[in-house]
Design a protein around this motif. Structure first.
Motif, PDB file in Angstrom:
ATOM      1  N   LEU A   2     -13.749 -19.654  20.607  1.00 43.78           N
ATOM      2  CA  LEU A   2     -13.613 -20.542  19.455  1.00 43.78           C
ATOM      3  C   LEU A   2     -14.854 -21.421  19.297  1.00 43.78           C
ATOM      4  O   LEU A   2     -15.326 -21.663  18.177  1.00 43.78           O
ATOM      5  N   ASP A   3     -15.405 -21.883  20.409  1.00 38.90           N
ATOM      6  CA  ASP A   3     -16.623 -22.708  20.354  1.00 38.90           C
ATOM      7  C   ASP A   3     -17.789 -21.925  19.753  1.00 38.90           C
ATOM      8  O   ASP A   3     -18.568 -22.469  18.965  1.00 38.90           O
ATOM      9  N   VAL A   4     -17.921 -20.659  20.142  1.00 35.54           N
ATOM     10  CA  VAL A   4     -19.010 -19.833  19.612  1.00 35.54           C
ATOM     11  C   VAL A   4     -18.829 -19.616  18.109  1.00 35.54           C
ATOM     12  O   VAL A   4     -19.784 -19.739  17.330  1.00 35.54           O
ATOM     13  N   ILE A   5     -17.614 -19.291  17.698  1.00 36.60           N
ATOM     14  CA  ILE A   5     -17.347 -19.080  16.271  1.00 36.60           C
ATOM     15  C   ILE A   5     -17.668 -20.334  15.471  1.00 36.60           C
ATOM     16  O   ILE A   5     -18.316 -20.278  14.420  1.00 36.60           O
ATOM     17  N   ASN A   6     -17.237 -21.474  15.962  1.00 35.27           N
ATOM     18  CA  ASN A   6     -17.462 -22.725  15.240  1.00 35.27           C
ATOM     19  C   ASN A   6     -18.935 -23.120  15.212  1.00 35.27           C
ATOM     20  O   ASN A   6     -19.404 -23.723  14.237  1.00 35.27           O
ATOM     21  N   ALA A   7     -19.677 -22.783  16.270  1.00 37.17           N
ATOM     22  CA  ALA A   7     -21.108 -23.112  16.293  1.00 37.17           C
ATOM     23  C   ALA A   7     -21.832 -22.407  15.157  1.00 37.17           C
ATOM     24  O   ALA A   7     -22.640 -23.012  14.445  1.00 37.17           O
ATOM     25  N   PHE A   8     -21.546 -21.131  14.962  1.00 42.74           N
ATOM     26  CA  PHE A   8     -22.205 -20.380  13.886  1.00 42.74           C
ATOM     27  C   PHE A   8     -21.634 -20.734  12.519  1.00 42.74           C
ATOM     28  O   PHE A   8     -22.358 -20.760  11.529  1.00 42.74           O
ATOM     29  N   ALA A   9     -20.334 -21.010  12.471  1.00 41.66           N
ATOM     30  CA  ALA A   9     -19.728 -21.388  11.194  1.00 41.66           C
ATOM     31  C   ALA A   9     -20.309 -22.708  10.704  1.00 41.66           C
ATOM     32  O   ALA A   9     -20.633 -22.873   9.522  1.00 41.66           O
ATOM     33  N   GLY A  10     -20.467 -23.669  11.606  1.00 45.09           N
ATOM     34  CA  GLY A  10     -21.024 -24.962  11.224  1.00 45.09           C
ATOM     35  C   GLY A  10     -22.467 -24.863  10.786  1.00 45.09           C
ATOM     36  O   GLY A  10     -22.894 -25.502   9.826  1.00 45.09           O
ATOM     37  N   ALA A  11     -23.254 -24.019  11.470  1.00 43.79           N
ATOM     38  CA  ALA A  11     -24.674 -23.890  11.131  1.00 43.79           C
ATOM     39  C   ALA A  11     -24.872 -23.236   9.775  1.00 43.79           C
ATOM     40  O   ALA A  11     -25.849 -23.529   9.075  1.00 43.79           O
ATOM     41  N   SER A  12     -23.956 -22.342   9.385  1.00 45.49           N
ATOM     42  CA  SER A  12     -24.099 -21.633   8.117  1.00 45.49           C
ATOM     43  C   SER A  12     -23.398 -22.339   6.966  1.00 45.49           C
ATOM     44  O   SER A  12     -23.352 -21.820   5.852  1.00 45.49           O
ATOM     45  N   GLY A  13     -22.846 -23.522   7.240  1.00 45.92           N
ATOM     46  CA  GLY A  13     -22.199 -24.287   6.183  1.00 45.92           C
ATOM     47  C   GLY A  13     -20.759 -23.909   5.945  1.00 45.92           C
ATOM     48  O   GLY A  13     -20.125 -24.388   4.999  1.00 45.92           O
ATOM     49  N   GLY A  14     -20.193 -23.053   6.810  1.00 44.42           N
ATOM     50  CA  GLY A  14     -18.805 -22.659   6.649  1.00 44.42           C
ATOM     51  C   GLY A  14     -17.862 -23.643   7.310  1.00 44.42           C
ATOM     52  O   GLY A  14     -18.267 -24.614   7.947  1.00 44.42           O
ATOM     53  N   GLU A  15     -16.557 -23.384   7.134  1.00 43.29           N
ATOM     54  CA  GLU A  15     -15.545 -24.252   7.716  1.00 43.29           C
ATOM     55  C   GLU A  15     -15.347 -23.925   9.179  1.00 43.29           C
ATOM     56  O   GLU A  15     -15.242 -22.769   9.557  1.00 43.29           O
ATOM     57  N   GLU A  16     -15.307 -24.977  10.004  1.00 42.56           N
ATOM     58  CA  GLU A  16     -15.002 -24.759  11.402  1.00 42.56           C
ATOM     59  C   GLU A  16     -13.494 -24.591  11.566  1.00 42.56           C
ATOM     60  O   GLU A  16     -12.695 -25.116  10.784  1.00 42.56           O
ATOM     61  N   THR A  17     -13.103 -23.847  12.589  1.00 40.23           N
ATOM     62  CA  THR A  17     -11.696 -23.564  12.833  1.00 40.23           C
ATOM     63  C   THR A  17     -11.245 -24.307  14.084  1.00 40.23           C
ATOM     64  O   THR A  17     -11.796 -24.102  15.163  1.00 40.23           O
ATOM     65  N   GLU A  18     -10.285 -25.181  13.920  1.00 41.92           N
ATOM     66  CA  GLU A  18      -9.776 -25.911  15.070  1.00 41.92           C
ATOM     67  C   GLU A  18      -8.785 -25.073  15.869  1.00 41.92           C
ATOM     68  O   GLU A  18      -8.634 -25.229  17.066  1.00 41.92           O
ATOM     69  N   ASP A  19      -8.084 -24.176  15.180  1.00 42.35           N
ATOM     70  CA  ASP A  19      -7.067 -23.359  15.834  1.00 42.35           C
ATOM     71  C   ASP A  19      -7.065 -21.978  15.198  1.00 42.35           C
ATOM     72  O   ASP A  19      -6.882 -21.843  13.982  1.00 42.35           O
ATOM     73  N   MET A  20      -7.283 -20.928  16.003  1.00 43.34           N
ATOM     74  CA  MET A  20      -7.287 -19.567  15.471  1.00 43.34           C
ATOM     75  C   MET A  20      -5.941 -19.201  14.858  1.00 43.34           C
ATOM     76  O   MET A  20      -5.864 -18.430  13.905  1.00 43.34           O
ATOM     77  N   GLN A  21      -4.859 -19.756  15.408  1.00 46.40           N
ATOM     78  CA  GLN A  21      -3.540 -19.427  14.889  1.00 46.40           C
ATOM     79  C   GLN A  21      -3.367 -19.937  13.465  1.00 46.40           C
ATOM     80  O   GLN A  21      -2.748 -19.275  12.631  1.00 46.40           O
ATOM     81  N   ASP A  22      -3.934 -21.113  13.181  1.00 40.54           N
ATOM     82  CA  ASP A  22      -3.848 -21.640  11.818  1.00 40.54           C
ATOM     83  C   ASP A  22      -4.575 -20.722  10.848  1.00 40.54           C
ATOM     84  O   ASP A  22      -4.093 -20.459   9.745  1.00 40.54           O
ATOM     85  N   TYR A  23      -5.756 -20.238  11.252  1.00 43.96           N
ATOM     86  CA  TYR A  23      -6.521 -19.334  10.398  1.00 43.96           C
ATOM     87  C   TYR A  23      -5.728 -18.059  10.135  1.00 43.96           C
ATOM     88  O   TYR A  23      -5.672 -17.561   9.012  1.00 43.96           O
ATOM     89  N   ARG A  24      -5.113 -17.524  11.184  1.00 42.86           N
ATOM     90  CA  ARG A  24      -4.328 -16.308  11.014  1.00 42.86           C
ATOM     91  C   ARG A  24      -3.169 -16.522  10.057  1.00 42.86           C
ATOM     92  O   ARG A  24      -2.912 -15.701   9.161  1.00 42.86           O
ATOM     93  N   LYS A  25      -2.464 -17.629  10.227  1.00 44.52           N
ATOM     94  CA  LYS A  25      -1.297 -17.888   9.393  1.00 44.52           C
ATOM     95  C   LYS A  25      -1.673 -18.089   7.931  1.00 44.52           C
ATOM     96  O   LYS A  25      -0.925 -17.697   7.028  1.00 44.52           O
ATOM     97  N   GLU A  26      -2.841 -18.696   7.692  1.00 46.08           N
ATOM     98  CA  GLU A  26      -3.245 -19.002   6.322  1.00 46.08           C
ATOM     99  C   GLU A  26      -3.898 -17.809   5.621  1.00 46.08           C
ATOM    100  O   GLU A  26      -3.782 -17.652   4.401  1.00 46.08           O
ATOM    101  N   LYS A  27      -4.627 -16.963   6.370  1.00 47.13           N
ATOM    102  CA  LYS A  27      -5.433 -15.908   5.747  1.00 47.13           C
ATOM    103  C   LYS A  27      -4.874 -14.495   5.944  1.00 47.13           C
ATOM    104  O   LYS A  27      -4.759 -13.727   4.994  1.00 47.13           O
ATOM    105  N   ILE A  28      -4.544 -14.169   7.184  1.00 49.92           N
ATOM    106  CA  ILE A  28      -4.226 -12.779   7.494  1.00 49.92           C
ATOM    107  C   ILE A  28      -2.754 -12.453   7.284  1.00 49.92           C
ATOM    108  O   ILE A  28      -2.411 -11.429   6.685  1.00 49.92           O
ATOM    109  N   ASP A  29      -1.867 -13.322   7.764  1.00 52.93           N
ATOM    110  CA  ASP A  29      -0.439 -13.038   7.623  1.00 52.93           C
ATOM    111  C   ASP A  29      -0.005 -12.835   6.171  1.00 52.93           C
ATOM    112  O   ASP A  29       0.747 -11.894   5.873  1.00 52.93           O
ATOM    113  N   PRO A  30      -0.441 -13.677   5.212  1.00 52.78           N
ATOM    114  CA  PRO A  30      -0.035 -13.448   3.814  1.00 52.78           C
ATOM    115  C   PRO A  30      -0.507 -12.099   3.270  1.00 52.78           C
ATOM    116  O   PRO A  30       0.238 -11.424   2.551  1.00 52.78           O
TER     117      PRO A  30
END
Length: 572
Positions: free
Chosen positions: A74-102
């Motif tokens: 998660l730290d690695v993902i957030n490091a690159f997400a923050g550098a590229s101006g994207g949203e950092e993810t505090e919890d992978m489960q939240d991302y899954r529930k919001e994006k993939i499950d629907p």
């Protein structure tokens, strides 16, 4: 198989692989003590699914969901997400529930949270039963006949998932499902209406969920699980390779020697038609018995291991010496503490000889001799006779500032280079340098200016009306040194502080096990300070900004095995 609907249908089970980024801490599973090596799983050493993969499988890939869902990932993902101006993810489960499950619920009628996590275990594997070399007009090998295996920790819930998936895909995608049996295992066969005989097979065999488009491969897995086929875990190439990879690894890939040759055919097809091309020279691929790869997020960033096992009987004595000479590379000790990057190795003379032997096996000997003679007319000496036989020690190529550390304005400073090669034949090399100087002055009209630097008779190569320094070179202190400036030539030969004692360098190697000889070091942050093209730095900022340093090391593990490690150190 190429239709949109068929891809979506396959995704019903392949989505298990997506959990590598989505499952969070909820997939920490140790299940079924009757079939799983409990202690090995606790210590991260074994993948139980390989016991069901037959030894005839040439390629296997594995995902350890527990390792992949770690805080370091998660730290690695957030490091690159923050550098590229994207949203950092505090919890992978939240991302899954919001994006993939629907998306899954809408297209497949199932979701990860309610339908997959309740039964999914720690490992997901992909067994590739067939790898064919690239055909004419193709650059990629043909990979086919694959089986996806997912570990199950609750059989009842897995059965419920299969039933729900069958019902929903029949309704949403028009898949015609039928039930069959093999070896006491219920096999669900799905046909997508209107697309010929394209089939998919879905089954639960014991504590494993299976998905494939090839019935024969499915049966092989079931046979192996029942004990009538030998598992891949007993294949010699697999055992030797997996033993050299770390216990904890998020992603693993292993291939037999034959599969590696087929996969690497892509490289040979792009080097100009010579079968023993550059790729073969570097890897001696015909002697490879097995290769392995692993990738894991660690506190420092990302760490990758590669393993190559060789059949030493298929290597010449010189090839073995070149491959298995990994040890302490003393030439790095000569590099100043301001060094920003280096590549180093051993015995250029032997590497040259092996490359020459491979070329002569494919090309007429006269062509090679003519090339060397042509070079001699241009540069005054024959590299095959007057240079490489004397380059038998350690060597390094380095990038460093063309000024004292801290004295240059990064906006205006430039970077320089140095090539340093250990030699025990100083007198012979000096004669070669003399031939080179004569050819440059008499044939090329280039100015060669003698000078003494750090007690070494050196030469400065000058060109053009502005008297631009092309290189400074000389032989002394048991080395051939070629540098971009007098300053760097002196810095390398004056015996000052070494890069090996620099704080940035030591930090870059932190966490890597002992025994690996340094091959590559890259201080990206330090180099970018000297890059004056701001448009270039801005363009790559999102990709490179989190990366601090990159290191690469190698070791001879014995019994014909080479292990390499790469670590990308990231600012989190």
């Amino acid at each position: 198989m190429n239709s949109k609907k068929w891809i979506v249908a396959g995704a019903a089970v392949l989505v298990v692989g997506c959990l590598c980024l989505c499952c969070g801490g909820s997939v920490i599973v140790i299940a079924d003590p009757f079939q799983i090596h409990l202690l090995d799983l606790i210590f991260g050493r074994a993948d139980p699914l390989v016991q069901s993969v037959p030894d005839t499988v040439p390629v296997i890939a594995s995902i350890d969901l527990k390792s992949l869902a770690s805080a370091d990932t998660l730290d690695v993902i957030n490091a690159f997400a923050g550098a590229s101006g994207g949203e950092e993810t505090e919890d992978m489960q939240d991302y899954r529930k919001e994006k993939i499950d629907p998306w899954m619920e809408e297209n497949l009628g199932v979701n990860i949270e309610e339908d997959i996590l309740p039964w999914l275990g720690q490992f997901v594997d992909l067994a590739v039963f067939s790898v064919n070399p690239p055909q004419p007009q193709q650059t990629l090998p043909l990979v086919e006949r694959m089986v996806l295996l997912a570990e199950i920790r609750d059989r009842e819930k897995a059965d419920s998932f299969i039933g729900k998936l069958i019902d929903s895909t029949a309704r949403k995608l028009g898949i015609d499902w039928a039930e069959d049996s093999y070896g006491g295992v219920t096999v669900h066969r799905g046909l997508l209406q209107g697309y010929g005989q394209s089939m998919m097979y879905l089954a639960r065999s014991g504590n494993i969920l299976l998905w494939t488009t090839d019935e024969l491969s499915l049966r092989k897995v079931i046979d192996t699980q029942s004990g009538s086929e030998t598992p891949i875990s007993k294949a010699e190439w697999y055992r030797k390779t997996i033993a050299q990879l770390p216990g904890e690894k998020a992603v693993t890939f292993l291939a037999s020697g034959n599969a590696f040759q087929d996969l690497s055919g892509m490289a040979n097809s792009t080097v100009g038609g010579v079968n023993a091309g550059a790729f073969s020279m570097l890897n001696y691929q015909n002697a490879v018995q097995g290769v392995g790869f692993s990738l894991t997020a660690v506190p420092q960033g990302l760490r990758m291991y590669t393993v190559a096992n060789y059949d030493t009987d298929r290597l010449t004595t010189d090839q073995q010496a070149a491959l298995f000479s990994a040890g302490a590379l003393n030439d790095t000790e000569r590099l100043p503490d301001a060094t920003l990057a280096f590549l180093c190795g051993q015995n250029l003379g032997l590497s040259w000889k092996n490359a020459k032997d491979l070329l002569l096996a494919e090309l007429p000997g006269g062509d090679f001799d003519e090339t060397m003679q042509s070079l001699e007319k241009q540069i005054g000496f024959n590299p095959d006779e007057d240079l490489f036989p004397y380059l038998t020690g350690d060597w390094s190529i380095a990038l460093l500032p063309n000024a004292e550390q801290g004295s240059a304005d990064p906006e205006g400073a430039d970077l320089g280079y140095v090539v340093s090669v250990d030699t025990s034949d100083e007198d012979d090399l000096r004669r070669t340098v003399g031939k080179f100087n004569d050819a440059l002055e008499h044939e090329r009209g280039v100015t060669v200016e003698p000078r003494s630097i750090a007690g070494i008779d050196a030469y400065r190569l000058i060109s053009g009306p502005d008297h631009e320094t092309l290189a400074v070179y000389g032989v002394g202190k048991d080395h051939l040194t070629i540098a971009s400036s007098d300053y760097i030539f002196m810095d390398v030969n004056n015996g000052g502080s070494s890069i090996t004692s620099a704080a940035v360098y030591e930090e870059a190697w932190s966490g890597i096990p002992t025994g690996f000889a340094p091959v590559l070091y890259f201080d990206l942050r330090g180099i970018m300070d000297y890059v004056t093209d701001r448009e270039l730095t801005d363009q790559f900022k999102g990709i490179l900004d989190p990366v601090l340093t990159v290191v690469f090391g190698t070791k001879n593990a014995g019994q014909g095995t080479i292990v390499n490690v790469v670590q990308v150190n990231i600012e989190k």
